[in-house]
Design an enzyme around this catalytic site. Structure first.
Site, mmCIF file in Angstrom:
data_model
loop_
_atom_site.group_PDB
_atom_site.id
_atom_site.type_symbol
_atom_site.label_atom_id
_atom_site.label_comp_id
_atom_site.label_asym_id
_atom_site.label_seq_id
_atom_site.Cartn_x
_atom_site.Cartn_y
_atom_site.Cartn_z
ATOM 1 N N GLN A 185 60.783 7.970 -57.816
ATOM 2 C CA GLN A 185 61.197 8.402 -59.150
ATOM 3 C C GLN A 185 60.097 9.214 -59.836
ATOM 4 O O GLN A 185 58.948 8.791 -59.906
ATOM 5 C CB GLN A 185 61.554 7.172 -60.013
ATOM 6 C CG GLN A 185 62.058 7.502 -61.395
ATOM 7 C CD GLN A 185 63.376 8.252 -61.384
ATOM 8 O OE1 GLN A 185 64.308 7.892 -60.676
ATOM 9 N NE2 GLN A 185 63.451 9.309 -62.170
ATOM 10 N N ASP A 243 66.472 13.140 -52.224
ATOM 11 C CA ASP A 243 66.375 13.902 -53.468
ATOM 12 C C ASP A 243 66.379 15.409 -53.211
ATOM 13 O O ASP A 243 66.590 16.205 -54.116
ATOM 14 C CB ASP A 243 65.075 13.536 -54.215
ATOM 15 C CG ASP A 243 65.343 12.723 -55.476
ATOM 16 O OD1 ASP A 243 66.492 12.758 -55.980
ATOM 17 O OD2 ASP A 243 64.411 12.076 -55.976
ATOM 18 N N LYS A 280 70.692 3.955 -60.717
ATOM 19 C CA LYS A 280 70.781 4.189 -59.268
ATOM 20 C C LYS A 280 71.085 2.885 -58.531
ATOM 21 O O LYS A 280 71.871 2.866 -57.583
ATOM 22 C CB LYS A 280 69.477 4.832 -58.764
ATOM 23 C CG LYS A 280 69.365 6.299 -59.173
ATOM 24 C CD LYS A 280 67.962 6.852 -59.039
ATOM 25 C CE LYS A 280 67.922 8.272 -59.610
ATOM 26 N NZ LYS A 280 66.565 8.821 -59.712
#
Length: 283
Positions: free
Chosen positions: A96, A119, A52
């Site tokens: 995450q 997300d 990322k």
């Protein structure tokens, strides 16, 4: 013989589009910023976060990295999220997953400002999707829609079968396919006669995490087969939920593993970061 859907090439297109948008915003004095929070030392999570960061570097998105020890308490994590929510210079927040076992993932996801939830996991954004409103969509399903569209695969009026009902892939995928006017069936571990249901599909999306489970017996001739799996075969070689070699002759189009769905997830994350920045500027 199937057309191979090249996720690497399509994700590169999207990242180049993001790069262009970010550069244009930079010319206007606007910096797009993503904050990435990693808790603990899960090896796979470290790989994802590194990828990322690389994507941010390529597209010109400013990346803030918070790598916290596994001993971090949930209250400490929530305090950091609260700070990032309040920061005017942060457009997107990504925590995450998975988190360490002593943390409640649902509570952590709910703590993220829905307008910074790039997300697409916050219940508010899931709700937006379910009633057809604009909002952030989970990156993997959003990437699959782009794979299909950019490969010229028609969704409207087609029968789509999704195998897997997870909150991250299966459920949002179903809602996105409905948005594209497909007729959608969601299958799972309790589905009766799975093979017969799959054989009806013009578009089959496989997301169950079982290596090479789907053979040509599950595939309608000419169907588009999207493999979301990331598994290891008996030789410890990376593979998907679909037995690629067995299905290849029967399918009309197929995503490989690796190089299919995987690269799209990060590309759509970058896309969502730009969308978050633009949405904030319009308010």
């Amino acid at each position: 013989m199937a057309m191979i859907i090249d996720g690497k090439a399509i994700s590169a297109q999207i990242k180049d589009e993001v790069k262009e948008a970010v550069a244009k915003m930079a010319d206007e004095g606007r910096t797009v910023t993503l904050a990435v929070v990693l808790v603990g030392d899960d090896p796979a999570s470290h790989v994802y976060v590194r990828n990322k960061k690389r994507a941010c570097e390529y597209t010109g998105i400013r990346s803030l990295s918070y790598e916290l020890p596994g001993t971090t308490t949930q209250d400490e994590l929530l305090a950091l999220i609260g700070e990032l929510n309040r920061r005017a210079d942060v457009d997107g927040i990504l925590v995450q997953l998975p988190l360490p076992q002593h943390m409640n993932e649902d509570e952590v996801i709910k703590a993220i400002d829905p307008d910074k939830d790039v997300d697409g996991f916050h219940p508010y954004n899931v709700g937006r999707l379910s009633i057809g409103q604009e909002g952030f969509v989970s990156c993997t399903p959003a990437g699959i829609i782009q794979l299909l569209k950019r490969s010229g695969i028609e969704m409207e009026g087609k029968e789509c079968v999704i195998v897997g009902r997870s909150n991250i892939v299966g459920k949002p995928m179903a809602m996105l396919m409905l948005r594209e006017n497909a007729t959608v069936t969601v299958c799972h571990s309790k589905t009766a006669d799975l093979k017969e249901v799959c054989r009806r599909a013009d578009i089959l999306i496989c997301a169950i995490g079982r290596a090479k489970f789907f053979t040509k017996d599950y595939i309608k001739a000419g169907a588009a087969v999207i493999d979301v799996g990331m598994d290891r075969d008996e030789n410890n070689k990376l593979c998907g939920d679909v037995d690629f070699d067995d299905v290849f002759e029967n399918a009309g189009a197929i995503t490989p593993v690796p190089g299919g769905v995987g690269p799209m997830t990060i590309a759509m994350l970058m896309h969502n970061c730009v969308a978050a920045a633009k949405m904030k500027d319009e308010k």
